[in-house]
Design a protein around this motif. Structure first.
Motif, PDB file in Angstrom:
ATOM      1  N   THR A 257       0.805  -1.216   0.000  1.00 20.14           N
ATOM      2  CA  THR A 257       0.000   0.000   0.000  1.00 20.14           C
ATOM      3  C   THR A 257       0.846   1.277   0.000  1.00 20.14           C
ATOM      4  OG1 THR A 257      -0.143  -0.085   2.418  1.00 20.14           O
ATOM      5  CG2 THR A 257      -1.916  -1.128   1.187  1.00 20.14           C
ATOM      6  N   GLY A 258       2.162   1.133   0.033  1.00 20.83           N
ATOM      7  CA  GLY A 258       3.019   2.306  -0.104  1.00 20.83           C
ATOM      8  C   GLY A 258       3.615   2.851   1.175  1.00 20.83           C
ATOM      9  N   THR A 259       3.547   2.096   2.253  1.00 21.49           N
ATOM     10  CA  THR A 259       4.123   2.569   3.513  1.00 21.49           C
ATOM     11  C   THR A 259       5.584   2.965   3.342  1.00 21.49           C
ATOM     12  OG1 THR A 259       2.651   1.233   4.874  1.00 21.49           O
ATOM     13  CG2 THR A 259       4.737   1.895   5.852  1.00 21.49           C
TER      14      THR A 259
ATOM     15  N   LEU B  42      10.066   8.786   0.570  1.00 19.93           N
ATOM     16  CA  LEU B  42       9.918  10.078  -0.100  1.00 19.93           C
ATOM     17  C   LEU B  42      10.058  11.223   0.897  1.00 19.93           C
ATOM     18  CD1 LEU B  42       6.953   9.372  -2.553  1.00 19.93           C
ATOM     19  CD2 LEU B  42       9.334   9.813  -3.175  1.00 19.93           C
ATOM     20  N   GLU B  43       9.553  10.998   2.109  1.00 14.41           N
ATOM     21  CA  GLU B  43       9.684  12.031   3.136  1.00 14.41           C
ATOM     22  C   GLU B  43      11.130  12.145   3.606  1.00 14.41           C
ATOM     23  OE1 GLU B  43       7.794  13.216   7.513  1.00 14.41           O
ATOM     24  OE2 GLU B  43       7.081  11.442   6.445  1.00 14.41           O
ATOM     25  N   ARG B  44      11.786  11.007   3.768  1.00 18.79           N
ATOM     26  CA  ARG B  44      13.164  11.005   4.264  1.00 18.79           C
ATOM     27  C   ARG B  44      14.131  11.571   3.230  1.00 18.79           C
ATOM     28  NH1 ARG B  44      15.362  10.932   9.174  1.00 18.79           N
ATOM     29  NH2 ARG B  44      13.912   9.287   9.805  1.00 18.79           N
ATOM     30  N   PHE B  45      13.851  11.322   1.944  1.00 20.95           N
ATOM     31  CA  PHE B  45      14.722  11.790   0.863  1.00 20.95           C
ATOM     32  C   PHE B  45      13.907  12.704  -0.055  1.00 20.95           C
ATOM     33  CE2 PHE B  45      16.317   7.568   2.096  1.00 20.95           C
ATOM     34  CZ  PHE B  45      17.642   7.882   2.406  1.00 20.95           C
TER      35      PHE B  45
ATOM     36  N   ALA C 229      -0.603   8.380  -3.900  1.00 19.81           N
ATOM     37  CA  ALA C 229       0.465   9.318  -4.250  1.00 19.81           C
ATOM     38  C   ALA C 229      -0.104  10.596  -4.864  1.00 19.81           C
ATOM     39  CB  ALA C 229       1.443   8.654  -5.224  1.00 19.81           C
ATOM     40  N   ARG C 230      -1.084  10.439  -5.737  1.00 19.53           N
ATOM     41  CA  ARG C 230      -1.707  11.622  -6.343  1.00 19.53           C
ATOM     42  C   ARG C 230      -2.423  12.455  -5.286  1.00 19.53           C
ATOM     43  NH1 ARG C 230      -3.271   7.777 -10.207  1.00 19.53           N
ATOM     44  NH2 ARG C 230      -5.429   7.896  -9.445  1.00 19.53           N
ATOM     45  N   ASP C 231      -3.125  11.770  -4.364  1.00 20.78           N
ATOM     46  CA  ASP C 231      -3.846  12.486  -3.313  1.00 20.78           C
ATOM     47  C   ASP C 231      -2.888  13.290  -2.434  1.00 20.78           C
ATOM     48  OD1 ASP C 231      -6.198  11.410  -4.220  1.00 20.78           O
ATOM     49  OD2 ASP C 231      -6.343   9.851  -2.679  1.00 20.78           O
ATOM     50  N   ARG C 232      -1.679  12.805  -2.264  1.00 18.00           N
ATOM     51  CA  ARG C 232      -0.686  13.486  -1.434  1.00 18.00           C
ATOM     52  C   ARG C 232       0.131  14.507  -2.218  1.00 18.00           C
ATOM     53  NH1 ARG C 232       1.838   9.393   2.954  1.00 18.00           N
ATOM     54  NH2 ARG C 232       0.040   8.064   3.352  1.00 18.00           N
TER      55      ARG C 232
ATOM     56  N   ARG D  89       6.509  11.983  -8.267  1.00 12.85           N
ATOM     57  CA  ARG D  89       7.695  11.372  -7.653  1.00 12.85           C
ATOM     58  C   ARG D  89       7.571   9.861  -7.503  1.00 12.85           C
ATOM     59  NH1 ARG D  89       8.994  14.036  -2.178  1.00 12.85           N
ATOM     60  NH2 ARG D  89      10.904  12.801  -2.443  1.00 12.85           N
ATOM     61  N   VAL D  90       6.464   9.311  -7.980  1.00 12.28           N
ATOM     62  CA  VAL D  90       6.226   7.871  -7.848  1.00 12.28           C
ATOM     63  C   VAL D  90       5.941   7.266  -9.216  1.00 12.28           C
ATOM     64  CG1 VAL D  90       4.735   6.081  -6.862  1.00 12.28           C
ATOM     65  CG2 VAL D  90       5.322   8.101  -5.504  1.00 12.28           C
TER      66      VAL D  90
END
Length: 293
Positions: free
Chosen positions: A70-72, A78-81, A103-106, A111-112
């Motif tokens: 689910t992308g955890t 992505l947050e760390r880098f 990813a789109r919602d965020r 970036r994905v």
């Protein structure tokens, strides 16, 4: 990380694609299990990505999330880098569609990149990765040596592979009495099932990584325990885990144990969603290995 997954981390993908557990009572319950696991053990993932960053360095641009579920891991990395892009690899198109939508919602769609592939058969088009993240996925591989060779080829020289696994299903019930004994019997039966279906679960990944030409730089086993007051969602997490394993144990545990499992998920007074004595325990194992420059 399930991660049997359950783990959980029983992703229904060819894991490494994750595949995790056999069919369960709630067909769509797995994504929720994975998301709840991520929420409950968020401090572990934060600490782990911090350790990865220390080893990988600041110049990480190209990341692969192997068995992305689910992308955890994707979103944590992505947050760390913040300047990196992630290729999320999974054999389940349903999981990848869910991840792509999240990813789109965020606001992270650019970036994905999602890639439907079985990691055991190679990573088509993936080259020069700075970091490969494999959470609760390697134990699903049919041929670890071949798969690790493919991962090594996808990494740039000096690139880092971060492996995370979970030591079996999490446990929830009080130890020292019949509830804990029931859980121990269930875990033993599940271990037998996984030995048949997932022969590489619990493998010595340090040795396998070294044999595949990686330089193992860190190896760690960390028991985590969550006690009252438990985070929101802990009861629901326990319910979904027990619901998911219950059908897998038909014929593997006694009728009495099966009835006891039913009482843990039937909505009655023993249901795990109503108990105030739950303790969530899970052991997370990690390996950090580098492709030699």
């Amino acid at each position: 990380m399930a991660h049997e997954h359950q783990h959980q981390h029983q992703h229904q993908h060819g894991h490494g694609a994750h595949s995790h557990a056999p069919a369960a009572a709630t067909p769509n319950g797995l994504p929720e299990i994975l998301d709840l696991d991520a929420a409950l053990f968020a401090p572990h993932l934060t600490a782990l990505t911090g350790r990865i960053a220390c080893l990988a360095g600041d110049d990480v641009r190209n990341i692969v999330d192997l068995g992305s579920g689910t992308g955890t891991g994707t979103f944590a990395l992505l947050e760390r880098f913040p300047t990196a892009r992630v290729t999320a690899v999974d054999s389940s198109p349903v999981m990848l569609e869910r991840l792509d939508s999240a990813a789109r919602d965020r606001g992270l769609g650019d970036r994905v990149h999602t890639l439907e592939a079985d990691a055991g058969a190679g990573l088509p088009g993936v080259v020069d990765a700075d970091l490969v993240w494999a959470s609760a996925s390697l134990h699903h591989l049919d041929d670890p040596a071949t798969a690790l060779a493919g991962i090594r080829a996808a990494l740039r020289p000096g690139g880092l592979l971060a492996v995370a696994e979970v030591d079996g299903m999490p446990t929830f019930l009080p130890e020292g009495g019949e509830p804990g004994a029931l859980e121990s019997r269930c875990r033993e039966s599940l271990d037998g099932l996984h030995a048949e279906q997932l022969p590489h679960r619990g493998a010595d990944w340090g040795s396998l990584l070294a044999t595949a030409g990686f330089s193992v730089e860190q190896e760690r086993s960390e028991p985590w325990e969550l006690r009252a007051p438990l985070p929101e969602g802990a009861g629901r997490y326990a319910y979904l885990v027990f619901e998911r394993i219950r059908d897998n144990l038909v014929g593997r545990v006694s009728p009495e144990d099966l009835a006891a499992l039913d009482r843990l998920i039937d909505g009655g007074p023993e249901d795990v969603r109503h108990r105030d004595d739950l303790v969530v325990r899970s052991t997370r194992e990690t390996w950090m290995a580098r492709r030699p420059a």
